[in-house]
Design an enzyme around this catalytic site. Structure first.
Site, PDB file in Angstrom:
ATOM      1  N   ASN A  69     -11.002   4.832  44.289  1.00  0.00           N
ATOM      2  CA  ASN A  69     -11.138   5.838  43.235  1.00  0.00           C
ATOM      3  C   ASN A  69     -11.407   7.182  43.877  1.00  0.00           C
ATOM      4  O   ASN A  69     -12.029   7.255  44.943  1.00  0.00           O
ATOM      5  CB  ASN A  69     -12.316   5.481  42.319  1.00  0.00           C
ATOM      6  CG  ASN A  69     -12.507   6.492  41.192  1.00  0.00           C
ATOM      7  OD1 ASN A  69     -11.539   6.917  40.559  1.00  0.00           O
ATOM      8  ND2 ASN A  69     -13.742   6.888  40.939  1.00  0.00           N
ATOM      9  N   HIS A 101     -13.349  10.770  43.018  1.00  0.00           N
ATOM     10  CA  HIS A 101     -14.356  11.292  42.106  1.00  0.00           C
ATOM     11  C   HIS A 101     -14.669  12.728  42.516  1.00  0.00           C
ATOM     12  O   HIS A 101     -14.865  13.015  43.697  1.00  0.00           O
ATOM     13  CB  HIS A 101     -15.624  10.434  42.177  1.00  0.00           C
ATOM     14  CG  HIS A 101     -16.666  10.870  41.197  1.00  0.00           C
ATOM     15  ND1 HIS A 101     -16.565  10.615  39.848  1.00  0.00           N
ATOM     16  CD2 HIS A 101     -17.809  11.566  41.371  1.00  0.00           C
ATOM     17  CE1 HIS A 101     -17.612  11.136  39.238  1.00  0.00           C
ATOM     18  NE2 HIS A 101     -18.380  11.721  40.131  1.00  0.00           N
ATOM     19  N   SER A 134     -14.965  12.849  46.562  1.00  0.00           N
ATOM     20  CA  SER A 134     -15.160  11.632  47.345  1.00  0.00           C
ATOM     21  C   SER A 134     -14.093  10.614  46.977  1.00  0.00           C
ATOM     22  O   SER A 134     -13.749  10.465  45.800  1.00  0.00           O
ATOM     23  CB  SER A 134     -16.525  10.999  47.034  1.00  0.00           C
ATOM     24  OG  SER A 134     -17.576  11.929  47.161  1.00  0.00           O
ATOM     25  N   ASP A 194     -18.978   4.612  40.181  1.00  0.00           N
ATOM     26  CA  ASP A 194     -18.876   5.640  41.231  1.00  0.00           C
ATOM     27  C   ASP A 194     -19.819   5.341  42.407  1.00  0.00           C
ATOM     28  O   ASP A 194     -20.276   6.259  43.093  1.00  0.00           O
ATOM     29  CB  ASP A 194     -19.169   7.042  40.659  1.00  0.00           C
ATOM     30  CG  ASP A 194     -18.177   7.431  39.568  1.00  0.00           C
ATOM     31  OD1 ASP A 194     -16.996   7.055  39.681  1.00  0.00           O
ATOM     32  OD2 ASP A 194     -18.585   8.100  38.605  1.00  0.00           O
TER      33      ASP A 194
HETATM   34  C1  GAR Z   1      -9.515  14.674  39.091  1.00  0.00           C
HETATM   35  O1  GAR Z   1     -10.303  15.809  39.314  1.00  0.00           O
HETATM   36  C2  GAR Z   1     -10.295  13.416  39.435  1.00  0.00           C
HETATM   37  O2  GAR Z   1     -11.153  13.578  40.545  1.00  0.00           O
HETATM   38  C3  GAR Z   1     -11.082  13.209  38.179  1.00  0.00           C
HETATM   39  O3  GAR Z   1     -10.170  13.494  37.139  1.00  0.00           O
HETATM   40  C4  GAR Z   1      -9.238  14.480  37.603  1.00  0.00           C
HETATM   41  C5  GAR Z   1      -7.840  13.953  37.342  1.00  0.00           C
HETATM   42  O4  GAR Z   1      -6.886  14.954  37.595  1.00  0.00           O
HETATM   43  N1  GAR Z   1     -11.583  11.888  38.082  1.00  0.00           N
HETATM   44  C6  GAR Z   1     -12.741  11.576  37.509  1.00  0.00           C
HETATM   45  O5  GAR Z   1     -13.461  12.394  37.001  1.00  0.00           O
HETATM   46  C7  GAR Z   1     -13.077  10.104  37.552  1.00  0.00           C
HETATM   47  N2  GAR Z   1     -14.426   9.900  37.143  1.00  0.00           N
HETATM   48  P1  GAR Z   1      -5.357  14.558  37.815  1.00  0.00           P
HETATM   49  O6  GAR Z   1      -4.943  13.719  36.590  1.00  0.00           O
HETATM   50  O7  GAR Z   1      -4.650  15.878  37.834  1.00  0.00           O
HETATM   51  O8  GAR Z   1      -5.250  13.801  39.089  1.00  0.00           O
END
Ligand code: GAR
Length: 196
Positions: free
Chosen positions: A108, A110, A137, A146
């Site tokens: 994942n 985060h 991360s 997480d």
């Molecule tokens: C990213 O910033 C990712 O790190 C976050 O969602 C966004 C997705 O963007 N993930 C989380 O918050 C998971 N808990 P994307 O769809 O453009 O890759």
């Protein structure tokens, strides 16, 4: 034979794009599936444009029944036989049973420097705390939200005039660097930690 990577997302899929576009040439893995829990997820069209098979398991008809939603996820995933699963902006909390099924093979990304700020609103929380740096991360997924072993982190400075959105944008640039680097190492069997 290449390793098969399934990517799960809920939204725009910019991390998915970075991962898919990195898996070329001598890379040991290829994307075998992009799976969304929302039929409106923008990442689906981006995956199709790259020739990656897509699927949707909409979580909403399952209501609070996470087990049935995840049974359907597992069914679709098993059809595509992934060696590695990458969560890339997948905004559903997964139960221990599902996580255990794929543990050791699921990553994942985060948007915080874990163990700081698991969960949501990471950038606002970093700003409220007055942190001098923020980042992202990549970790192995375990039953703790997480909380799995960290495989890599990227850092950015927090600027005086940052808002949650400006900080998120700066971190996202680093997410697109970090996640492909960690996936490549993971696919090569390297579980060591990468700091960039
Ligand atoms: C990213 O910033 C990712 O790190 C976050 O969602 C966004 C997705 O963007 N993930 C989380 O918050 C998971 N808990 P994307 O769809 O453009 O890759």
């Amino acid at each position: 034979m290449s390793l098969r990577v399934a990517i799960l997302l809920s939204g725009g899929g910019s991390n998915m794009v970075a991962l898919v576009d990195s898996m070329t040439g001598t890379h040991p893995a290829r994307a075998c599936l992009v799976l969304a829990n929302d039929p409106a997820a923008g990442g689906l069209a981006k995956a199709k444009a790259r020739g990656v098979p897509t699927a949707v398991v909409d979580h909403r008809p399952f209501g609070p029944d996470r087990a049935s939603f995840e049974a359907e996820l597992t069914c679709v995933l098993e059809t595509h036989a992934p060696d590695i699963i990458c969560l890339a902006g997948f905004m559903r909390v997964l139960t221990p049973a599902f996580v255990t099924r794929w543990q050791g093979r699921m990553l994942n990304i985060h948007p915080s420097l874990l163990p700081k700020y698991p969960g949501l609103h990471t950038h606002a929380r970093a700003l409220a705390a007055g942190d001098a740096e923020a980042g992202c991360s990549v970790h192995e997924v375990t039953a703790e939200l997480d909380g799995g072993p960290i495989l890599g982190q990227a850092r950015v400075p927090v600027l005086a005039d940052d808002t949650p959105d400006s900080l998120a944008a700066r971190v996202l640039v680093q997410e697109h660097r970090l996640y492909p680097m960690v996936l490549r190492r993971f696919a090569d069997g390297d579980r060591g930690r990468l700091d960039i």
